[in-house]
Design an enzyme around this catalytic site. Structure first.
Site, short mmCIF file in Angstrom:
data_model
loop_
_atom_site.label_atom_id
_atom_site.label_comp_id
_atom_site.label_asym_id
_atom_site.label_seq_id
_atom_site.Cartn_x
_atom_site.Cartn_y
_atom_site.Cartn_z
N HIS A 1 0.84 -1.18 0.00
CA HIS A 1 0.00 0.00 0.00
C HIS A 1 0.88 1.24 0.00
O HIS A 1 1.92 1.26 0.66
CB HIS A 1 -0.89 -0.01 1.25
CG HIS A 1 -1.95 1.02 1.23
ND1 HIS A 1 -1.75 2.29 1.69
CD2 HIS A 1 -3.22 0.97 0.78
CE1 HIS A 1 -2.86 2.99 1.53
NE2 HIS A 1 -3.77 2.20 0.98
N ALA A 2 0.51 2.25 -0.72
CA ALA A 2 1.18 3.55 -0.79
C ALA A 2 2.70 3.45 -1.04
O ALA A 2 3.12 3.17 -2.14
CB ALA A 2 0.86 4.39 0.43
#
Length: 87
Positions: A15-16
């Site tokens: 994620h991210a």
């Protein structure tokens, strides 16, 4: 073609920041690539496709690379996973 399975050990999954590091690493290479989870498949050169796979900590992913620079590409991807996505 080279295929390798990796276990995601980053607490927040892909994620991210970890996803952007994977994409940045994959975009350095010309070979074609796929990222496979148990449920989805995506292009690891695309941030939207990596994020849409929803990879969580502990999930297994398989990355396949194919092309003239596949060996170098896989080494860089493997280093990213082994280094737990540290720059």
């Amino acid at each position: 073609m080279i295929k390798k399975e990796f276990v995601v050990t980053v607490e927040q999954g892909l994620h991210a920041r970890p996803a952007s590091l994977l994409v940045r690493t994959c975009r350095k290479w010309e070979c074609s690539m796929t990222l496979n989870t148990m449920e989805k498949q995506g292009n690891p050169k695309s941030i939207l496709e990596v994020l849409s796979c929803g990879v969580k900590c502990g999930d297994k992913v398989t990355i396949a690379v194919e092309g003239k620079d596949e060996e170098e590409a896989m080494k860089s991807i493997e280093a990213l996973f082994k280094g737990n996505f540290q720059e």
